[in-house]
Design an enzyme around this catalytic site. Structure first.
Site, mmCIF file in Angstrom:
data_model
loop_
_atom_site.group_PDB
_atom_site.id
_atom_site.type_symbol
_atom_site.label_atom_id
_atom_site.label_comp_id
_atom_site.label_asym_id
_atom_site.label_seq_id
_atom_site.Cartn_x
_atom_site.Cartn_y
_atom_site.Cartn_z
ATOM 1 N N GLY A 179 -16.572 1.988 -15.148
ATOM 2 C CA GLY A 179 -15.315 1.493 -15.562
ATOM 3 C C GLY A 179 -15.060 0.668 -13.859
ATOM 4 O O GLY A 179 -14.332 0.492 -13.703
ATOM 5 N N HIS B 260 -14.608 1.365 -0.284
ATOM 6 C CA HIS B 260 -13.283 0.680 -0.014
ATOM 7 C C HIS B 260 -12.772 1.376 0.937
ATOM 8 O O HIS B 260 -11.061 1.120 1.467
ATOM 9 C CB HIS B 260 -13.288 -0.279 -1.187
ATOM 10 N N TYR C 284 0.751 -1.742 0.170
ATOM 11 C CA TYR C 284 0.015 0.275 0.106
ATOM 12 C C TYR C 284 0.914 1.023 0.209
ATOM 13 O O TYR C 284 0.562 2.517 -0.214
ATOM 14 C CB TYR C 284 -1.424 -0.137 1.641
HETATM 15 N N1 APR Z 1 -12.126 3.179 -19.648
HETATM 16 C C1 APR Z 1 -13.536 3.413 -19.201
HETATM 17 N N2 APR Z 1 -13.229 1.891 -18.194
HETATM 18 C C2 APR Z 1 -11.639 1.396 -18.112
HETATM 19 C C3 APR Z 1 -10.992 1.531 -18.758
HETATM 20 C C4 APR Z 1 -10.749 3.038 -19.157
HETATM 21 N N3 APR Z 1 -9.798 3.446 -19.746
HETATM 22 N N4 APR Z 1 -9.751 0.519 -18.226
HETATM 23 C C5 APR Z 1 -10.454 -0.199 -17.746
HETATM 24 N N5 APR Z 1 -11.671 -0.152 -17.801
HETATM 25 C C6 APR Z 1 -12.806 -0.642 -16.952
HETATM 26 C C7 APR Z 1 -12.632 -2.381 -17.727
HETATM 27 O O1 APR Z 1 -13.312 -2.684 -18.631
HETATM 28 C C8 APR Z 1 -13.134 -2.958 -15.950
HETATM 29 O O2 APR Z 1 -14.543 -3.435 -16.212
HETATM 30 O O3 APR Z 1 -11.876 -0.917 -15.892
HETATM 31 C C9 APR Z 1 -12.915 -2.291 -15.342
HETATM 32 C C10 APR Z 1 -11.451 -2.463 -14.134
HETATM 33 O O4 APR Z 1 -12.193 -4.196 -13.484
HETATM 34 P P1 APR Z 1 -11.741 -4.411 -12.280
HETATM 35 O O5 APR Z 1 -9.645 -4.255 -12.693
HETATM 36 O O6 APR Z 1 -12.498 -5.172 -11.760
HETATM 37 O O7 APR Z 1 -11.839 -3.124 -11.382
HETATM 38 P P2 APR Z 1 -12.911 -3.031 -10.085
HETATM 39 O O8 APR Z 1 -14.366 -3.531 -10.737
HETATM 40 O O9 APR Z 1 -12.765 -1.414 -9.656
HETATM 41 O O10 APR Z 1 -12.720 -3.647 -9.505
HETATM 42 C C11 APR Z 1 -13.726 -4.086 -7.881
HETATM 43 O O11 APR Z 1 -12.299 -4.800 -6.644
HETATM 44 O O12 APR Z 1 -10.247 -5.532 -6.333
HETATM 45 C C12 APR Z 1 -10.698 -5.151 -5.094
HETATM 46 O O13 APR Z 1 -11.460 -3.388 -3.683
HETATM 47 C C13 APR Z 1 -10.541 -3.891 -4.950
HETATM 48 O O14 APR Z 1 -11.816 -1.912 -5.196
HETATM 49 C C14 APR Z 1 -12.402 -3.495 -6.022
HETATM 50 C C15 APR Z 1 -12.507 -3.901 -6.846
#
Ligand code: APR
Length: 229
Positions: A172, A105, A52
């Site tokens: 996203g 979170h 972190y």
């Molecule tokens: N613009 C829009 N969307 C995007 C972009 C972009 N430039 N780049 C990536 N994405 C999208 C991907 O298509 C995907 O659907 O962002 C999403 C990222 O997904 P994850 O990596 O799973 O992230 P997230 O959904 O925020 O994860 C949720 O999981 O690990 C835990 O606590 C952590 O808050 C996090 C939670």
């Protein structure tokens, strides 16, 4: 119009902060059970704090992008009552002008004492050798981040916004981590319209509309459209 917006790592991707599950995402580089669970922290607190500390330095160097700024314009438009419910631990919504931002979170810029529960602002590295400023215990300092298996913050407030909104927008996020992944069903069940703005579709059939593209394009376009500017 009441709008509840859920954001994930994708809204900060174009600010240079990684996502978790995309190609080269954080969980392809680190074992989340080792760095994002209470058990991992108990096993090796130094490894967790180092992870972190790296993320805090990355977030401290990031700049809000056009998607964050567009959402702040929507918040500041008197036509709308907007709540941004974010899974992100960075401060880019606030940097971009966001005011009503719920960090379910937690925040990378806060520290938490796992002994007494004290939370304080923190922008530099955390160490296992330091004492909690409130209870002076050593070895209980951790980032104020909700780990897997822990209860997200602000759920009553977030759920109220989702149940009362006219429009639910997911931006996203892969929609893989609960309870956030279930927010769209709650909104839909409460009668809201539902919209997904994402680079890749989450595949959740509860979304009435899905628009695909980079956040700095499709979020900016959508905000201008709904504001009528
Ligand atoms: N613009 C829009 N969307 C995007 C972009 C972009 N430039 N780049 C990536 N994405 C999208 C991907 O298509 C995907 O659907 O962002 C999403 C990222 O997904 P994850 O990596 O799973 O992230 P997230 O959904 O925020 O994860 C949720 O999981 O690990 C835990 O606590 C952590 O808050 C996090 C939670």
């Amino acid at each position: 119009m009441r709008i509840a917006i859920l954001t994930g790592a994708g809204v900060s991707a174009e600010s240079g902060l990684g996502t978790f599950r995309d190609k080269d995402g954080l969980w392809t580089q680190y074992d989340l059970s080792e760095v994002a669970t209470p058990q991992g922290y108990a096993r090796n607190p130094d490894k967790v704090l180092d992870f972190y500390n790296m993320r805090r330095r990355n977030a401290a160097g990031a700049i809000a992008n056009e998607a964050h700024r567009a959402l702040a314009r929507l918040e500041n438009d008197a036509q709308f009552d907007v709540a941004v419910i974010t899974q992100n631990i960075d401060d880019l919504h606030e940097q971009g002008g966001g005011r009503n931002v719920l960090h379910i979170h937690g925040s990378i810029f806060e520290a938490l004492c796992s002994g007494c529960g004290h939370v304080w602002p923190r922008r530099d590295d955390l160490s296992t050798a330091e004492a909690c400023p409130a209870c002076t215990t050593i070895g209980t300092v951790r980032p104020n981040i909700v780990w897997f298996g822990e209860i997200p913050y602000l759920m009553p407030e977030a759920t109220a916004y989702i149940e009362e909104c006219d429009l639910f927008v997911s931006i996203g996020t892969s929609g893989t981590v609960y309870p956030a992944a279930g927010f769209v069903e709650i909104a839909k069940g409460a009668g809201a319209q539902t919209l997904e703005l994402n680079l890749e579709a989450s595949g959740n059939r509860a979304f009435d509309t899905v628009r695909l593209g980079a956040a700095t394009e499709i979020v900016v376009d959508w905000v201008a459209e709904i504001r009528g500017v």
